[in-house]
Write a protein that holds these residues in place. Structure first.
Motif, PDB file in Angstrom:
ATOM      1  N   ASP A  76      47.302  -6.052  63.870  1.00  0.00           N
ATOM      2  CA  ASP A  76      46.261  -6.608  64.737  1.00  0.00           C
ATOM      3  C   ASP A  76      45.495  -7.727  64.031  1.00  0.00           C
ATOM      4  O   ASP A  76      45.014  -8.652  64.682  1.00  0.00           O
ATOM      5  N   SER A  77      45.379  -7.623  62.713  1.00  0.00           N
ATOM      6  CA  SER A  77      44.703  -8.669  61.934  1.00  0.00           C
ATOM      7  C   SER A  77      45.569  -9.012  60.733  1.00  0.00           C
ATOM      8  O   SER A  77      46.232  -8.134  60.165  1.00  0.00           O
TER       9      SER A  77
ATOM     10  N   ARG B  15      33.194  -1.332  64.287  1.00  0.00           N
ATOM     11  CA  ARG B  15      33.718  -2.197  63.243  1.00  0.00           C
ATOM     12  C   ARG B  15      33.715  -1.443  61.916  1.00  0.00           C
ATOM     13  O   ARG B  15      32.737  -0.777  61.575  1.00  0.00           O
TER      14      ARG B  15
ATOM     15  N   LYS C 154      43.315 -12.215  64.384  1.00  0.00           N
ATOM     16  CA  LYS C 154      42.595 -10.991  64.714  1.00  0.00           C
ATOM     17  C   LYS C 154      42.616 -10.822  66.226  1.00  0.00           C
ATOM     18  O   LYS C 154      41.979 -11.565  66.964  1.00  0.00           O
ATOM     19  N   ARG C 155      43.371  -9.838  66.673  1.00  0.00           N
ATOM     20  CA  ARG C 155      43.561  -9.645  68.106  1.00  0.00           C
ATOM     21  C   ARG C 155      42.312  -9.145  68.807  1.00  0.00           C
ATOM     22  O   ARG C 155      42.081  -9.441  69.966  1.00  0.00           O
ATOM     23  N   SER C 156      41.513  -8.354  68.102  1.00  0.00           N
ATOM     24  CA  SER C 156      40.430  -7.623  68.760  1.00  0.00           C
ATOM     25  C   SER C 156      39.097  -8.362  68.777  1.00  0.00           C
ATOM     26  O   SER C 156      38.074  -7.768  69.119  1.00  0.00           O
ATOM     27  N   GLY C 157      39.081  -9.623  68.423  1.00  0.00           N
ATOM     28  CA  GLY C 157      37.813 -10.356  68.465  1.00  0.00           C
ATOM     29  C   GLY C 157      37.851 -11.618  67.629  1.00  0.00           C
ATOM     30  O   GLY C 157      38.882 -11.986  67.053  1.00  0.00           O
TER      31      GLY C 157
ATOM     32  N   GLY D  99      34.867   3.174  69.582  1.00  0.00           N
ATOM     33  CA  GLY D  99      35.143   1.925  68.907  1.00  0.00           C
ATOM     34  C   GLY D  99      33.983   1.470  68.029  1.00  0.00           C
ATOM     35  O   GLY D  99      32.819   1.643  68.387  1.00  0.00           O
TER      36      GLY D  99
ATOM     37  N   THR E 191      42.749  -0.118  64.664  1.00  0.00           N
ATOM     38  CA  THR E 191      43.595  -1.300  64.518  1.00  0.00           C
ATOM     39  C   THR E 191      44.229  -1.327  63.132  1.00  0.00           C
ATOM     40  O   THR E 191      43.853  -0.571  62.233  1.00  0.00           O
TER      41      THR E 191
ATOM     42  N   ASP F   8      38.444  -3.480  63.619  1.00  0.00           N
ATOM     43  CA  ASP F   8      38.010  -2.477  64.583  1.00  0.00           C
ATOM     44  C   ASP F   8      38.723  -1.158  64.327  1.00  0.00           C
ATOM     45  O   ASP F   8      39.878  -1.128  63.872  1.00  0.00           O
TER      46      ASP F   8
END
Length: 495
Positions: free
Chosen positions: A426-427, A252, A449-452, A250, A272, A269
């Motif tokens: 996801d975003s 960015r 943004k699901r991942s952060g 993973g 995503t 990410d």
């Protein structure tokens, strides 16, 4: 070798990689199979590829035609750049007396009764050649000779019985010229492959196939798109995301534009999907290309599927903004693939994406735009289902996906998307026009943004020959997304 239910079964491959994948490796040898479809759906082409694969494997192959002349079969093969070397073609045209309404034609096992002339020639040819693969084209002529369903069923059963013990894999072709559905053939056959040809109101014909039945083994069910090009049938198995997974680290994904990365909480990410939504001309495609170019600058490979814009226009436009890239299929390069939705089926598009990811090792995929992608789909319902499967596949492979969707309208909050796919991403990045000081400007904001974490601010977006630029957060306005913002300081001064 394939394993089915604990028993290892050797397969007779079809010579069509996508179809072999659907059939779990190919046909089970020494069985009788039915290939049915309307005229022009690709039955003959499929059967010739089956026989040519047999020749490559050193097998004796026989093609028995009752519907076409030998010259027509050879000409069809030549149109694909093939020769029929190693394949014996037997042309059997039914005689007038066989087609006479008063003729009593019955086909039984050779040991039981005297066979009519046409049937006897078929069985004599098989006994003489002793083939491992046989194609019988087509059953419609047998149906005419039989004159009724009882005699016809007896003929097919006798034909099946004749091949038992001869270690021969048989394809029976049927063109569905009879009325209704002939389920008798389905019950007699060991497996059934059904071909369909769909003609949309505009664009090229769409073809798909389905394995209706396959005894004694597992197979991939449902419809699978295929096309007929020079070189034969190309089958695109239905994508099942759960079958494709690859471990990845993973991180960015940076765009190279500091303010844009900050807006997205450091960037999307890896693995995503990000959806860029906004009206036409608001900068969605430029931002998407910027992520692809940044990936190439890091040494990754990126691919852009352009539905709405030609490759030449895309390159000229981005170069004018100072965004330059080297086109190619290797690491450090960006490949631009122009897609014509009127000519491409959804299954073939998914295959192109898989090819870019698995063969060219693409790590960033741009779909520009979903509006064009939607035109390749039969309905919104199927668009959502197939897009979900495609995004899941890309996510499991560690690929970052950037999607573009153009909304209807220019200003205001009543703009609509042709299809709601925001919940799949996801975003979600929202772009808008707004009016200020007699000028139309652009605004950009991240709404999901699901991942952060991400910035909740709205920034101005503008472009020049040096690339993409974002202003500091526009805190002095309210109502920016309506298109007609109100300056907060002016409100305070009035009060």
């Amino acid at each position: 070798m394939k394993t089915d239910g604990g028993a290892k079964l050797k397969r007779s491959t079809m010579g069509i990689s996508g179809l072999d994948d659907i059939l779990n490796g190919g046909l089970i040898p020494h069985r009788l199979y039915l290939v049915d479809g309307d005229p022009g759906s690709g039955k003959t082409t499929l059967s010739l590829q089956f026989l040519r694969e047999g020749v490559r494997n050193g097998e004796k192959c026989l093609y028995i035609t009752l519907s076409e002349t030998k010259e027509e079969v050879v000409a069809g093969a030549e149109s694909h750049g093939w020769t029929l070397d190693g394949i014996e073609v037997i042309e059997l045209i039914a005689s007038e007396k066989d087609l006479d309404a008063d003729a009593q034609v019955t086909m039984y096992h050779p040991s039981e009764v005297e066979l009519n002339e046409t049937t006897k020639m078929v069985l004599d040819a098989v006994e003489r050649v002793n083939p491992s693969r046989v194609v019988f084209d087509s059953l419609s002529e047998m149906r005419i000779l039989a004159q009724n369903s009882l005699r016809y069923r007896r003929q097919i059963l006798a034909l099946k019985q004749f091949f038992i013990g001869r270690k021969c894999t048989v394809l029976l072709l049927d063109d569905r010229t009879f009325e209704g559905s002939d389920l008798q053939l389905h019950s007699i056959s060991h497996g059934v492959i059904s071909l369909e040809q769909l003609v949309p109101l505009y664009g090229a014909a769409r073809r798909r196939l389905r394995v209706v039945k396959f005894r004694g083994t597992d197979y991939r069910g449902g419809f699978h798109d295929f096309s007929i090009k020079t070189g034969g049938l190309f089958v695109f198995p239905r994508l099942v995301a759960s079958e494709h997974s690859e471990p990845f680290q993973g991180e960015r994904i940076k765009s190279g534009v500091t303010a844009l990365d900050a807006l997205l909480g450091g960037g999307p990410d890896r693995g995503t999907s990000t959806l860029l939504m906004g009206p036409a001309g608001s900068g969605k495609s430029t931002i998407a290309v910027r992520y692809a170019v940044a990936a190439a600058e890091r040494g990754d490979h990126a691919v852009i599927f352009a539905f709405d814009e030609s490759t030449m226009t895309l390159e000229a436009r981005t170069e004018a903004l100072g965004i330059k890239f080297k086109e190619g299929t290797k690491a450090g390069q960006v490949r631009v693939r122009q897609v014509d939705p009127a000519e491409l089926s959804p299954g073939e598009f998914a295959y192109l994406v898989r090819e870019a990811v698995e063969t060219d090792k693409a790590r960033v995929v741009v779909i520009d735009s979903l509006n064009g992608y939607m035109n390749a789909m039969p309905s919104e319902q199927y668009l959502t289902a197939q897009l979900h499967e495609l995004l899941t596949y890309l996510g499991r492979r560690g690929v970052t996906t950037i999607m573009v969707v153009a909304q209807h309208g220019v200003l205001g909050m009543n703009m609509q998307s042709p299809v709601d796919t925001s919940y799949l991403a996801d975003s979600v990045v929202l772009l808008r026009y707004f009016e200020y000081a007699g000028r139309v400007k652009k605004a950009i904001s991240v709404v999901k943004k699901r991942s952060g974490a991400h910035e909740q601010s709205i920034r101005e977006l503008y472009f020049d020959e040096k690339g993409i630029h974002l202003s500091e957060p526009l805190t002095q306005f309210r109502g920016l997304l309506t298109g007609v913002p109100i300056e907060m300081n002016s409100e305070k001064s009035r009060t």
